[in-house]
Write a protein that holds these residues in place. Structure first.
Motif, PDB file in Angstrom:
ATOM      1  N   MET A   1       0.841  -1.192   0.000  1.00 15.78           N
ATOM      2  CA  MET A   1       0.000   0.000   0.000  1.00 15.78           C
ATOM      3  C   MET A   1       0.882   1.250   0.000  1.00 15.78           C
ATOM      4  N   ALA A   2       0.568   2.184  -0.862  1.00 12.06           N
ATOM      5  CA  ALA A   2       1.350   3.401  -0.971  1.00 12.06           C
ATOM      6  C   ALA A   2       1.089   4.324   0.212  1.00 12.06           C
ATOM      7  N   VAL A   3       2.115   5.100   0.558  1.00 16.14           N
ATOM      8  CA  VAL A   3       2.020   6.156   1.560  1.00 16.14           C
ATOM      9  C   VAL A   3       2.252   7.479   0.839  1.00 16.14           C
ATOM     10  N   PHE A   4       1.446   8.478   1.152  1.00 17.44           N
ATOM     11  CA  PHE A   4       1.564   9.773   0.489  1.00 17.44           C
ATOM     12  C   PHE A   4       2.016  10.834   1.482  1.00 17.44           C
ATOM     13  N   THR A   5       2.985  11.640   1.053  1.00 17.29           N
ATOM     14  CA  THR A   5       3.419  12.797   1.823  1.00 17.29           C
ATOM     15  C   THR A   5       3.005  14.044   1.050  1.00 17.29           C
ATOM     16  N   GLU A   6       3.491  15.177   1.446  1.00 15.10           N
ATOM     17  CA  GLU A   6       3.100  16.417   0.776  1.00 15.10           C
ATOM     18  C   GLU A   6       3.405  16.382  -0.717  1.00 15.10           C
ATOM     19  N   ARG A   7       4.588  15.838  -1.076  1.00 13.08           N
ATOM     20  CA  ARG A   7       5.010  15.864  -2.483  1.00 13.08           C
ATOM     21  C   ARG A   7       5.260  14.493  -3.085  1.00 13.08           C
ATOM     22  N   LEU A   8       5.311  13.461  -2.251  1.00 14.38           N
ATOM     23  CA  LEU A   8       5.785  12.161  -2.711  1.00 14.38           C
ATOM     24  C   LEU A   8       4.742  11.060  -2.590  1.00 14.38           C
TER      25      LEU A   8
ATOM     26  N   LEU B   1       5.049   7.071  -1.900  1.00 15.03           N
ATOM     27  CA  LEU B   1       6.018   6.082  -1.452  1.00 15.03           C
ATOM     28  C   LEU B   1       5.453   4.690  -1.679  1.00 15.03           C
ATOM     29  N   GLU B   2       6.097   3.946  -2.563  1.00 11.07           N
ATOM     30  CA  GLU B   2       5.637   2.605  -2.934  1.00 11.07           C
ATOM     31  C   GLU B   2       6.578   1.548  -2.365  1.00 11.07           C
ATOM     32  N   PRO B   3       6.048   0.490  -1.746  1.00 12.49           N
ATOM     33  CA  PRO B   3       6.908  -0.589  -1.256  1.00 12.49           C
ATOM     34  C   PRO B   3       7.769  -1.164  -2.388  1.00 12.49           C
TER      35      PRO B   3
ATOM     36  N   GLN C   1      22.936  -7.082  -9.059  1.00 10.66           N
ATOM     37  CA  GLN C   1      22.952  -6.920  -7.605  1.00 10.66           C
ATOM     38  C   GLN C   1      21.772  -6.088  -7.135  1.00 10.66           C
ATOM     39  N   VAL C   2      21.459  -5.021  -7.856  1.00  8.78           N
ATOM     40  CA  VAL C   2      20.313  -4.184  -7.496  1.00  8.78           C
ATOM     41  C   VAL C   2      19.016  -4.963  -7.647  1.00  8.78           C
ATOM     42  N   ASP C   3      18.935  -5.831  -8.654  1.00 13.57           N
ATOM     43  CA  ASP C   3      17.756  -6.691  -8.802  1.00 13.57           C
ATOM     44  C   ASP C   3      17.587  -7.571  -7.560  1.00 13.57           C
ATOM     45  N   ARG C   4      18.704  -8.103  -7.060  1.00 10.99           N
ATOM     46  CA  ARG C   4      18.636  -8.940  -5.852  1.00 10.99           C
ATOM     47  C   ARG C   4      18.182  -8.120  -4.656  1.00 10.99           C
ATOM     48  N   TRP C   5      18.664  -6.876  -4.555  1.00  4.17           N
ATOM     49  CA  TRP C   5      18.230  -6.012  -3.462  1.00  4.17           C
ATOM     50  C   TRP C   5      16.723  -5.773  -3.538  1.00  4.17           C
ATOM     51  N   ALA C   6      16.221  -5.518  -4.735  1.00  4.68           N
ATOM     52  CA  ALA C   6      14.788  -5.275  -4.901  1.00  4.68           C
ATOM     53  C   ALA C   6      13.986  -6.496  -4.467  1.00  4.68           C
ATOM     54  N   GLY C   7      14.469  -7.677  -4.826  1.00  4.17           N
ATOM     55  CA  GLY C   7      13.788  -8.897  -4.407  1.00  4.17           C
ATOM     56  C   GLY C   7      13.820  -9.078  -2.909  1.00  4.17           C
ATOM     57  N   SER C   8      14.956  -8.776  -2.291  1.00  2.82           N
ATOM     58  CA  SER C   8      15.091  -8.902  -0.848  1.00  2.82           C
ATOM     59  C   SER C   8      14.187  -7.911  -0.119  1.00  2.82           C
ATOM     60  N   MET C   9      14.095  -6.692  -0.642  1.00  5.36           N
ATOM     61  CA  MET C   9      13.215  -5.690  -0.036  1.00  5.36           C
ATOM     62  C   MET C   9      11.760  -6.110  -0.140  1.00  5.36           C
ATOM     63  N   GLY C  10      11.399  -6.692  -1.276  1.00  7.33           N
ATOM     64  CA  GLY C  10      10.036  -7.187  -1.425  1.00  7.33           C
ATOM     65  C   GLY C  10       9.740  -8.315  -0.461  1.00  7.33           C
ATOM     66  N   GLU C  11      10.730  -9.179  -0.236  1.00  6.86           N
ATOM     67  CA  GLU C  11      10.570 -10.279   0.713  1.00  6.86           C
ATOM     68  C   GLU C  11      10.399  -9.750   2.136  1.00  6.86           C
ATOM     69  N   SER C  12      11.101  -8.664   2.461  1.00  2.00           N
ATOM     70  CA  SER C  12      10.953  -8.056   3.776  1.00  2.00           C
ATOM     71  C   SER C  12       9.523  -7.568   3.998  1.00  2.00           C
TER      72      SER C  12
ATOM     73  N   GLY D   1       9.412  -2.444   5.114  1.00  5.39           N
ATOM     74  CA  GLY D   1      10.576  -2.442   4.239  1.00  5.39           C
ATOM     75  C   GLY D   1      10.814  -1.066   3.664  1.00  5.39           C
ATOM     76  N   LYS D   2      11.588  -1.023   2.596  1.00  3.69           N
ATOM     77  CA  LYS D   2      11.933   0.250   1.973  1.00  3.69           C
ATOM     78  C   LYS D   2      10.892   0.625   0.915  1.00  3.69           C
ATOM     79  N   TRP D   3      10.806   1.932   0.673  1.00  7.83           N
ATOM     80  CA  TRP D   3       9.945   2.488  -0.365  1.00  7.83           C
ATOM     81  C   TRP D   3      10.774   3.064  -1.501  1.00  7.83           C
ATOM     82  N   ILE D   4      10.183   3.106  -2.701  1.00  8.35           N
ATOM     83  CA  ILE D   4      10.659   3.984  -3.757  1.00  8.35           C
ATOM     84  C   ILE D   4       9.818   5.246  -3.684  1.00  8.35           C
ATOM     85  N   ALA D   5      10.480   6.396  -3.720  1.00  6.83           N
ATOM     86  CA  ALA D   5       9.785   7.682  -3.626  1.00  6.83           C
ATOM     87  C   ALA D   5       9.608   8.279  -5.015  1.00  6.83           C
ATOM     88  N   TYR D   6       8.366   8.540  -5.376  1.00  3.79           N
ATOM     89  CA  TYR D   6       8.034   9.134  -6.672  1.00  3.79           C
ATOM     90  C   TYR D   6       7.431  10.525  -6.457  1.00  3.79           C
TER      91      TYR D   6
END
Length: 213
Positions: free
Chosen positions: A1-8, A10-12, A43-54, A61-66
């Motif tokens: 589920m996305a989180v919204f801030t004033e400008r961003l 945030l997607e898992p 390596q970054v692909d593996r990180w993305a998979g690990s973050m999704g697993e978290s 876990g971590k978000w990508i900020a758009y």
């Protein structure tokens, strides 16, 4: 589920966000803070998979900020459950001597992690530095940790020379707790100590500097 801030928005992070995570960690002003060489795309692909697993296993876990308007990738940030091991165990000296500090999360895979405190961090593409986005992500992380997950503490660490990141920690209400030396590499590779900042739930409740998002 996305989180919204004033400008961003945030997607898992998960495998579907690997391209966007690469934009962040492949940035030539970003990757030197995370290793001695630029990570490979694999390596970054593996990180993305690990973050999704978290997110799937541990509920955080971590978000990508758009950017909400343009859709541009601004950065990566958010929370992580820290492993119950000797390295993170050294953080105990910066936390209260209370039983909740050492409790492990009920889900023991893919690794055993702490249940009641989280690590908070952020990394922005260089073109977005100096515009308050890191603090925006950090405040969202604190709100999610305390108001959604009911955590007892949040810890954030950065290399001592990274004064910009420490300034963000203090701006969002985190408190300087001390420095943590990497004894294994001290004097060999020139690794600096880590600056450690902490925010306890009791201070979050009283703080007007870190409102819930």
């Amino acid at each position: 589920m996305a989180v919204f801030t004033e400008r961003l928005r945030l997607e898992p992070v998960g495998l579907a966000n690997a391209d966007d995570l690469w934009l962040v960690h492949g940035d030539d002003e970003v990757w030197p803070w995370y290793g001695n060489q630029k990570p490979s795309r694999e390596q970054v692909d593996r990180w993305a998979g690990s973050m999704g697993e978290s997110w799937r296993m541990h509920g955080v876990g971590k978000w990508i900020a758009y950017d909400q308007v343009s859709g541009e990738v601004v950065g990566r940030g958010g929370l992580g459950r820290t492993p119950v091991d000797d390295d993170w165990g050294r953080i105990y000296e910066f936390l209260p001597a209370e039983p909740w500090v050492g409790v492990a999360h009920e889900v023991r895979g893919p690794s055993v992690v702490h249940a009641n405190w989280l690590e908070l961090g952020w990394a922005l593409r260089h073109e977005f530095w100096g515009r308050g986005y890191a603090a925006e992500i950090g405040r969202a992380g604190l709100a999610y940790a305390f108001d959604v997950l009911g955590m007892q503490a949040v810890v954030s660490c950065t290399d001592l020379p990274n004064v910009r990141s420490r300034a963000v920690m203090e701006r969002i209400g985190m408190r300087y707790a001390g420095e943590l030396w990497n004894e294994e590499f001290e004097g060999k590779l020139g690794n600096p100590p880590l600056t450690v900042c902490v925010l306890l739930r009791t201070h979050w409740v009283r703080s007007s500097a870190t409102p819930a998002v």
